[in-house]
Design a protein around this motif. Structure first.
Motif, PDB file in Angstrom:
ATOM      1  N   ARG A 227       0.833  -1.204   0.000  1.00 55.08           N
ATOM      2  CA  ARG A 227       0.000   0.000   0.000  1.00 55.08           C
ATOM      3  C   ARG A 227       0.869   1.256   0.000  1.00 55.08           C
ATOM      4  N   LEU A 228       1.884   1.283   0.882  1.00 56.72           N
ATOM      5  CA  LEU A 228       2.747   2.458   0.945  1.00 56.72           C
ATOM      6  C   LEU A 228       3.492   2.676  -0.373  1.00 56.72           C
ATOM      7  N   ASN A 231       1.364   4.485  -2.849  1.00 53.40           N
ATOM      8  CA  ASN A 231       0.764   5.719  -2.312  1.00 53.40           C
ATOM      9  C   ASN A 231      -0.688   5.529  -1.880  1.00 53.40           C
ATOM     10  N   MET A 232      -1.015   4.316  -1.504  1.00 52.58           N
ATOM     11  CA  MET A 232      -2.346   4.033  -0.980  1.00 52.58           C
ATOM     12  C   MET A 232      -2.321   4.230   0.535  1.00 52.58           C
ATOM     13  N   ARG A 233      -3.390   4.759   1.079  1.00 55.74           N
ATOM     14  CA  ARG A 233      -3.467   4.935   2.527  1.00 55.74           C
ATOM     15  C   ARG A 233      -3.534   3.564   3.219  1.00 55.74           C
ATOM     16  N   GLN A 235      -5.234   2.659   5.883  1.00 57.07           N
ATOM     17  CA  GLN A 235      -6.636   2.324   6.179  1.00 57.07           C
ATOM     18  C   GLN A 235      -6.746   1.127   7.126  1.00 57.07           C
ATOM     19  N   THR A 265      -5.581   6.522   9.754  1.00 59.61           N
ATOM     20  CA  THR A 265      -4.934   6.218   8.473  1.00 59.61           C
ATOM     21  C   THR A 265      -5.932   6.084   7.327  1.00 59.61           C
ATOM     22  N   ARG A 267      -7.606   8.840   6.870  1.00 59.07           N
ATOM     23  CA  ARG A 267      -7.604  10.268   6.557  1.00 59.07           C
ATOM     24  C   ARG A 267      -6.204  10.820   6.281  1.00 59.07           C
ATOM     25  N   ASN A 269      -2.033  10.296   4.976  1.00 61.61           N
ATOM     26  CA  ASN A 269      -1.156   9.510   4.105  1.00 61.61           C
ATOM     27  C   ASN A 269       0.011   8.955   4.931  1.00 61.61           C
ATOM     28  N   GLY A 270       0.463   7.774   4.559  1.00 59.15           N
ATOM     29  CA  GLY A 270       1.633   7.205   5.213  1.00 59.15           C
ATOM     30  C   GLY A 270       1.372   6.719   6.623  1.00 59.15           C
TER      31      GLY A 270
END
Length: 328
Positions: A227-228, A231-233, A235, A265, A267, A269-270
């Motif tokens: 995910r990271l 660039n996916m949150r 969550q 996470t 809301r 990023n990272g």
């Protein structure tokens, strides 16, 4: 003249026999205490004072015999302060226990995945421990820098003696975590989406909270890193729950996922700004050396395990199977 010499020798012989018998009786004299009697030796307590205290408790009849014994063996007078468990063994063996500092040992356990506030709550109720913690400067007190202590205490059982300090206990836990993290960081994979050991510690804490199955930690780590890297949150619900703090009522709701906190996470990023729990060594190793996979999604099956998916379509089907159908 010969009779006088024989009489003297005979008297010396009987005196020696009687003296030896008295010595053996003294050595074997039992301390008259109940099983598991606790006794505190205060700092500065001398041999004579200790003997008088025991005599006052009616644990022994007199002191003079043991004072003579201490003259013969001066090491008996070396008394170490502390809390001891006395037994109905001999007086001499109980004294030697104090000579050797064999104090009662107490234990305190930090559980894998436990949050700092829970560790501190448990610590505050621990018996025979001096609570010297400075909560406003806890990071400075324990690890020597102004930082949130969350994540920095290694989950393990720590033993201590009466009147040890809470800070000394946490310092041992922090030193063990620092060493574990440093060793793991030296063996890290080369393509991680974070740059510092602290970021790995944050990730490890999230992994720890996401699954109770040790066997799943590597795949959870792999999914989060995928995910990271895209660039996916992240969550992940445990970060949301941590951000809610004492406002969390045990049931995470949609409004909680929408509510902004620095830890939500869904809301941000990272990674969140700090760890959210005390991670195990296995979670740390998973964070720094995750297996290669295509997994991006996972959902709880309800039995403690997760269903992993590579596409959103697969994930939605798993959600229907394991979440929505069960609710219906």
């Amino acid at each position: 003249m010969l009779k006088v010499i024989l009489s003297v020798l005979l008297l010396a012989f009987f005196s020696s026999v009687i003296g030896y018998q008295q010595l053996q009786a003294t050595i074997q004299t039992p301390l008259k205490v109940a099983t598991n009697t606790q006794f505190k030796v205060e700092k500065g307590t001398g041999f004579n004072k200790l003997c008088r205290q025991w005599q006052q408790q009616q644990w022994l009849e007199d002191c003079w015999r043991f004072q003579i014994l201490a003259k013969l063996d001066p090491t008996l007078t070396d008394l170490k302060a502390g809390l001891y468990e006395l037994s109905a063994d001999s007086v001499l063996n109980n004294i030697k226990k104090i000579n050797q500092g064999e104090q009662i040992s107490f234990s305190f356990t930090i559980i894998e995945g436990q949050a700092l506030r829970d560790v501190l709550n448990t610590l505050s109720t621990s018996t025979h421990l001096q609570n010297d913690l400075k909560l406003e400067q806890l990071g400075e007190q324990i690890i020597g820098k102004q930082t949130h202590l969350e994540g920095w205490l290694f989950p393990d059982t720590y033993h201590y003696h009466s009147n040890d300090t809470a800070s000394s206990l946490l310092k041992r836990a922090a030193q063990k975590m620092q060493q574990t993290l440093a060793d793991a960081w030296q063996q890290r994979a080369s393509d991680l989406p974070y740059d510092t050991p602290y970021e790995a510690l944050i990730m490890a804490s999230i992994i720890e909270k996401e699954t109770a199955l040790a066997s799943e930690r590597p795949l959870i780590a792999s999914a989060f890193i995928n995910r990271l890297n895209t660039n996916m949150r992240l969550q992940t619900d445990p970060t949301v729950i941590y951000g809610l703090g004492e406002d969390f009522d045990g049931d995470i709701k949609r409004k909680d996922l929408r509510n902004y906190t620095p830890y939500n996470t869904y809301r941000i990023n990272g990674l969140p700004p700090t760890p959210i729990a005390m991670p195990s060594k296995e979670a740390i190793l998973a964070a720094v050396n995750p297996p290669k996979s295509e997994y991006v999604y996972f959902v709880a099956k309800g039995d403690g395990s997760h269903q992993f998916s590579t596409t959103l379509k697969q994930h939605n089907a798993a959600v229907n199977q394991y979440i929505l159908n069960k609710k219906n």
